[in-house]
Write an enzyme that holds these catalytic residues in place. Structure first.
Site, PDB file in Angstrom:
ATOM      1  N   ASN A  90     -24.935 -58.881 -61.679  1.00  0.00           N
ATOM      2  CA  ASN A  90     -25.109 -57.298 -61.570  1.00  0.00           C
ATOM      3  C   ASN A  90     -26.509 -58.358 -60.398  1.00  0.00           C
ATOM      4  O   ASN A  90     -27.456 -58.440 -60.873  1.00  0.00           O
ATOM      5  CB  ASN A  90     -25.478 -57.088 -62.483  1.00  0.00           C
ATOM      6  CG  ASN A  90     -26.622 -55.642 -62.283  1.00  0.00           C
ATOM      7  OD1 ASN A  90     -26.252 -55.428 -62.063  1.00  0.00           O
ATOM      8  ND2 ASN A  90     -27.303 -54.750 -62.996  1.00  0.00           N
ATOM      9  N   LYS A 101     -27.995 -55.840 -58.946  1.00  0.00           N
ATOM     10  CA  LYS A 101     -28.967 -54.466 -58.980  1.00  0.00           C
ATOM     11  C   LYS A 101     -28.796 -54.154 -57.677  1.00  0.00           C
ATOM     12  O   LYS A 101     -28.660 -54.579 -56.850  1.00  0.00           O
ATOM     13  CB  LYS A 101     -30.184 -55.124 -59.605  1.00  0.00           C
ATOM     14  CG  LYS A 101     -30.169 -55.725 -60.998  1.00  0.00           C
ATOM     15  CD  LYS A 101     -31.515 -55.427 -61.594  1.00  0.00           C
ATOM     16  CE  LYS A 101     -30.792 -56.781 -63.537  1.00  0.00           C
ATOM     17  NZ  LYS A 101     -31.464 -56.381 -64.799  1.00  0.00           N
ATOM     18  N   HIS A 119     -26.174 -49.348 -67.850  1.00  0.00           N
ATOM     19  CA  HIS A 119     -27.683 -50.427 -67.887  1.00  0.00           C
ATOM     20  C   HIS A 119     -28.718 -49.305 -68.229  1.00  0.00           C
ATOM     21  O   HIS A 119     -29.011 -48.395 -67.719  1.00  0.00           O
ATOM     22  CB  HIS A 119     -27.694 -50.604 -66.372  1.00  0.00           C
ATOM     23  CG  HIS A 119     -27.923 -52.016 -66.787  1.00  0.00           C
ATOM     24  ND1 HIS A 119     -29.209 -52.152 -66.478  1.00  0.00           N
ATOM     25  CD2 HIS A 119     -28.357 -53.578 -66.526  1.00  0.00           C
ATOM     26  CE1 HIS A 119     -29.943 -53.099 -66.758  1.00  0.00           C
ATOM     27  NE2 HIS A 119     -29.074 -54.252 -66.850  1.00  0.00           N
ATOM     28  N   GLU A 129     -31.976 -50.031 -67.266  1.00  0.00           N
ATOM     29  CA  GLU A 129     -32.474 -49.713 -66.456  1.00  0.00           C
ATOM     30  C   GLU A 129     -31.678 -47.943 -65.342  1.00  0.00           C
ATOM     31  O   GLU A 129     -32.633 -46.920 -65.309  1.00  0.00           O
ATOM     32  CB  GLU A 129     -31.734 -50.613 -64.978  1.00  0.00           C
ATOM     33  CG  GLU A 129     -32.910 -51.358 -65.276  1.00  0.00           C
ATOM     34  CD  GLU A 129     -32.769 -52.862 -64.975  1.00  0.00           C
ATOM     35  OE1 GLU A 129     -31.717 -52.739 -64.085  1.00  0.00           O
ATOM     36  OE2 GLU A 129     -33.158 -53.561 -65.192  1.00  0.00           O
ATOM     37  N   GLU A 167     -27.555 -56.796 -73.920  1.00  0.00           N
ATOM     38  CA  GLU A 167     -28.788 -56.543 -73.942  1.00  0.00           C
ATOM     39  C   GLU A 167     -29.855 -55.840 -74.015  1.00  0.00           C
ATOM     40  O   GLU A 167     -29.994 -54.848 -73.656  1.00  0.00           O
ATOM     41  CB  GLU A 167     -28.712 -56.306 -72.386  1.00  0.00           C
ATOM     42  CG  GLU A 167     -27.596 -56.616 -71.713  1.00  0.00           C
ATOM     43  CD  GLU A 167     -28.238 -56.657 -69.614  1.00  0.00           C
ATOM     44  OE1 GLU A 167     -27.488 -57.539 -68.837  1.00  0.00           O
ATOM     45  OE2 GLU A 167     -28.369 -55.427 -69.671  1.00  0.00           O
ATOM     46  N   GLY A 215     -35.189 -59.662 -66.764  1.00  0.00           N
ATOM     47  CA  GLY A 215     -36.394 -60.279 -66.509  1.00  0.00           C
ATOM     48  C   GLY A 215     -37.807 -60.519 -66.736  1.00  0.00           C
ATOM     49  O   GLY A 215     -38.992 -60.402 -66.431  1.00  0.00           O
ATOM     50  N   SER A 230     -32.291 -62.664 -69.130  1.00  0.00           N
ATOM     51  CA  SER A 230     -33.285 -63.349 -69.577  1.00  0.00           C
ATOM     52  C   SER A 230     -32.007 -65.047 -69.167  1.00  0.00           C
ATOM     53  O   SER A 230     -32.599 -65.714 -69.485  1.00  0.00           O
ATOM     54  CB  SER A 230     -34.238 -63.856 -69.854  1.00  0.00           C
ATOM     55  OG  SER A 230     -35.535 -62.722 -69.372  1.00  0.00           O
ATOM     56  N   GLY A 251     -30.892 -61.679 -62.628  1.00  0.00           N
ATOM     57  CA  GLY A 251     -32.089 -62.943 -61.434  1.00  0.00           C
ATOM     58  C   GLY A 251     -31.513 -63.395 -61.164  1.00  0.00           C
ATOM     59  O   GLY A 251     -31.001 -63.909 -59.789  1.00  0.00           O
TER      60      GLY A 251
HETATM   61  P1  13P Z   1     -31.695 -60.802 -66.202  1.00  0.00           P
HETATM   62  O1  13P Z   1     -30.848 -61.731 -66.132  1.00  0.00           O
HETATM   63  O2  13P Z   1     -32.572 -60.499 -64.643  1.00  0.00           O
HETATM   64  O3  13P Z   1     -32.857 -60.522 -67.412  1.00  0.00           O
HETATM   65  O4  13P Z   1     -31.375 -59.518 -66.359  1.00  0.00           O
HETATM   66  C1  13P Z   1     -29.920 -58.999 -66.517  1.00  0.00           C
HETATM   67  C2  13P Z   1     -29.137 -57.769 -66.564  1.00  0.00           C
HETATM   68  O5  13P Z   1     -30.207 -56.564 -66.510  1.00  0.00           O
HETATM   69  C3  13P Z   1     -28.130 -57.923 -65.927  1.00  0.00           C
HETATM   70  O6  13P Z   1     -27.372 -56.359 -65.606  1.00  0.00           O
END
Ligand code: 13P
Length: 233
Positions: A6, A8, A85, A87, A157, A163, A194, A216
């Site tokens: 992802n 983002k 997601h 977010e 998640e 993150g 993470s 990330g």
């Molecule tokens: P990170 O791997 O940056 O923690 O993000 C996870 C995520 O939101 C994947 O959709």
């Protein structure tokens, strides 16, 4: 093993083209799914990597300025789509009802939804995380047939893990994955939050996990390569 990337809202066009070249070079011993920004979908194809999207409209095609429909994604070769997601739930106020609509539209087009669920830190602290997860499963997959339920992928998640470098214990992850599989016995479940090249050796001990959703790390091909090397060895 499924690894979904992802990206983002990251990378400019030049950066994305460079990134794509680096992705081309990494070892692909697992099923990899690249979910770039929508604007790059037309030139995001990388050999041996499936194409995914990060979001889809909750409406069919028509007068919905700024939206991208499931049929449009399909026409661009998209095979997977992240839905719900945290977010998007937080910043775009997406509800479980919206997510349920998106899941149905994607399934209709033959695109596999990757449905994100997860609890906030406070919900875990007050021991309501299982209740939260169960409610999301029920509402996001409402009125799906058993056959359709087997077609979706669930990504667990924990919001507090995204993150942050914080990660639940293997016991805690396993507990949730087992709850998901209790409700959806034949559905694949990914872990996201993470996950990286340093903690994968511990994470891979959780045998009930079918793969990972990476944020990330997806942007760092060199480290991703190490992760992929370790994930199944
Ligand atoms: P990170 O791997 O940056 O923690 O993000 C996870 C995520 O939101 C994947 O959709």
């Amino acid at each position: 093993m499924i690894i979904a990337l992802n990206n983002k809202c990251n990378l400019t066009k030049e950066e994305f083209l460079q990134y794509k070249e680096e992705l081309n070079k990494i070892k692909k011993n697992v099923k990899l799914i690249l979910c770039p920004s929508n604007i790059y979908i037309g030139f995001a194809k990388v050999t041996n990597i499936e194409l995914g999207a990060q979001n889809v409209s909750k409406t069919v095609s028509g007068a919905y300025t700024g939206e991208v429909s499931a049929a449009q994604l399909k026409s661009m070769g998209v095979k997977y789509c992240i839905v719900g997601h945290s977010e998007r739930r937080k910043y775009q106020y997406e509800t479980d009802e919206d997510i349920n609509k998106k899941v149905k539209l994607l399934l209709k087009e033959g695109i596999t939804p990757i449905i994100c669920i997860g609890e906030e830190k406070k919900q875990r602290e007050t021991n309501s995380h299982i209740e939260v997860i169960t409610k999301q499963i029920k509402e996001d997959l409402k009125n799906l047939t058993n056959e359709e339920k087997e077609k979706v992928i669930i990504a667990y998640e924990p919001i507090w893990s995204i993150g942050t470098g914080l990660i639940p214990t293997n016991y805690e992850i396993k507990e949730i994955v087992n709850v998901i599989k209790y409700h959806l016995p034949n559905t694949k479940v990914l872990y996201g939050g993470s996950a990286n090249e340093n903690n994968i050796e511990e994470l891979r001990e959780i045998s009930v996990i079918d793969g990972y959703l990476l944020g990330g790390l997806s942007l760092k091909p060199e480290k991703l390569d190490i992760f992929l090397e370790k994930v199944e060895n």
